[in-house]
Design an enzyme around this catalytic site. Structure first.
Site, PDB file in Angstrom:
ATOM      1  CG  HIS A 124      49.967  26.130  43.962  1.00  0.00           C
ATOM      2  ND1 HIS A 124      50.285  26.577  42.527  1.00  0.00           N
ATOM      3  CD2 HIS A 124      48.991  27.209  44.522  1.00  0.00           C
ATOM      4  CE1 HIS A 124      49.481  27.643  42.289  1.00  0.00           C
ATOM      5  NE2 HIS A 124      48.666  27.921  43.533  1.00  0.00           N
TER       6      HIS A 124
ATOM      7  NE  ARG B 228      45.074  27.897  38.016  1.00  0.00           N
ATOM      8  CZ  ARG B 228      45.157  28.471  39.332  1.00  0.00           C
ATOM      9  NH1 ARG B 228      43.860  28.998  40.105  1.00  0.00           N
ATOM     10  NH2 ARG B 228      45.993  28.045  40.089  1.00  0.00           N
TER      11      ARG B 228
ATOM     12  CB  SER C 140      47.804  30.982  43.438  1.00  0.00           C
ATOM     13  OG  SER C 140      47.372  29.888  43.094  1.00  0.00           O
ATOM     14  CG  LEU C 141      42.718  33.220  40.553  1.00  0.00           C
ATOM     15  CD1 LEU C 141      42.259  32.539  39.216  1.00  0.00           C
ATOM     16  CD2 LEU C 141      41.452  33.639  41.518  1.00  0.00           C
TER      17      LEU C 141
ATOM     18  CD  GLN D 117      40.763  29.127  45.034  1.00  0.00           C
ATOM     19  OE1 GLN D 117      41.451  28.448  44.095  1.00  0.00           O
ATOM     20  NE2 GLN D 117      40.021  28.593  45.907  1.00  0.00           N
TER      21      GLN D 117
ATOM     22  CD  GLN E   8      49.725  29.551  38.849  1.00  0.00           C
ATOM     23  OE1 GLN E   8      48.564  28.762  38.802  1.00  0.00           O
ATOM     24  NE2 GLN E   8      50.015  30.902  38.947  1.00  0.00           N
TER      25      GLN E   8
END
Length: 298
Positions: A195, A113, A88-89, A10, A244
């Site tokens: 996170h 998600r 991340s993503l 992101q 994660q």
């Protein structure tokens, strides 16, 4: 010199993203049209014509970046990774591009998600901030000293750590970081505390979705955020994907481990150039690494 493909998270979105692929590639158009059907709304309309504000909503941002990243890789004839990783993503994009999860299955997983994380953002107000110019250990200590929930969320590169948590705790940590000599301590324009433990309510639905998603061995090792280590084990991939959600992204270690394992050519697949900049800082000016974005072949 091994090729390492990297997939952004992101923050890399921009108005008009992937429009060139849609208009120039029959395969890209087919994949993006299929995505609209899977998601149940026209995400391409938002990607191509929406404003930066339209693209900020987590339920839109995550599938949009996933689509741009994965379609770019799938439409590139030279895509042949020796290893992959995603920030991340981006880990979901990496897994789809490397064949561990099918395109539609991965998109559905990203949608769950995104929706569940957006719910967390709305129910539990939180935020993130970038701390620039302090060692990782100092940032960890500062977070431990704060009242409330705040943890390091992204270890992006030496001297750059993103923290995540409750807004008051973030403000405390930023003040302490400045006192400790940070060059900058800035709140980030994000929707929530990604996170961090504040994402815990999203775990139930995400766990179900991950459990029900077929995962097979990828074509190459995937370096996962939680461990910064490579794996091709489907059960471990699933386990780490769920962890994660509330664990830090260990990006500095990930890139260093890729270099130790022979990576000398880093290629970012997706919108923006954020990961290219981080790799340059992590690898250093004398590394000899080739660092570039993926070339779109229309």
């Amino acid at each position: 010199m091994k090729k390492a493909y990297l997939f952004p998270g992101q923050g890399s979105q921009f108005p008009g993203m992937a429009k060139d692929i849609y208009e120039s590639s029959a395969k890209g158009k087919e994949l993006l049209d299929r995505a609209n059907e899977v998601l149940g709304f026209s995400i391409t309309e938002i990607m191509f014509e929406g404003t930066a504000e339209d693209l900020k909503a987590t339920r839109v941002t995550q599938p949009a970046i996933f689509l741009h990243s994965v379609v770019l890789a799938m439409c590139n004839d030279t895509f042949a990774p020796d290893m992959v990783a995603g920030h991340s993503l981006g880990e979901f994009s990496a897994l789809a591009a490397a064949g561990a999860i099918g395109f539609e299955d991965a998109l559905r997983l990203v949608q769950v998600r995104a929706i569940e994380m957006q719910k967390c953002c709305e129910k539990v107000p939180g935020g993130m901030a970038a701390i620039i110019g302090l060692p990782d250990e100092t940032v960890l200590r500062i977070c431990d000293e704060c009242t409330g929930t705040v943890i390091p969320a992204n270890f992006n590169c030496p001297g750059q750590v993103v923290i995540s948590g409750e807004k008051d705790a973030i403000a405390q940590a930023c003040a302490k970081a400045k006192e400790a000599g940070a060059k900058r301590a800035l709140p980030l324009p994000v929707g929530g505390a990604f996170h961090s433990p504040l994402m815990e309510p999203a775990r139930i639905e995400l766990a179900k979705a991950i459990e029900n998603t077929p995962v097979t061995a990828p074509v190459c090792p995937v370096y996962q955020n939680v461990t910064a280590m490579p794996t091709t084990d489907p059960s471990l991939i699933k386990e780490n994907l769920l962890k994660q959600l509330t664990s830090p992204v260990r990006w500095t270690e990930t890139v260093l481990n890729m270099i130790a394992d022979g990576a000398g050519h880093f290629i970012e697949s997706g919108p923006g150039t954020v990961l290219q900049g981080l790799v340059k800082r992590i690898s250093g000016p004398d590394s000899g690494a080739v660092i570039e974005g993926i070339g779109f072949q229309g």
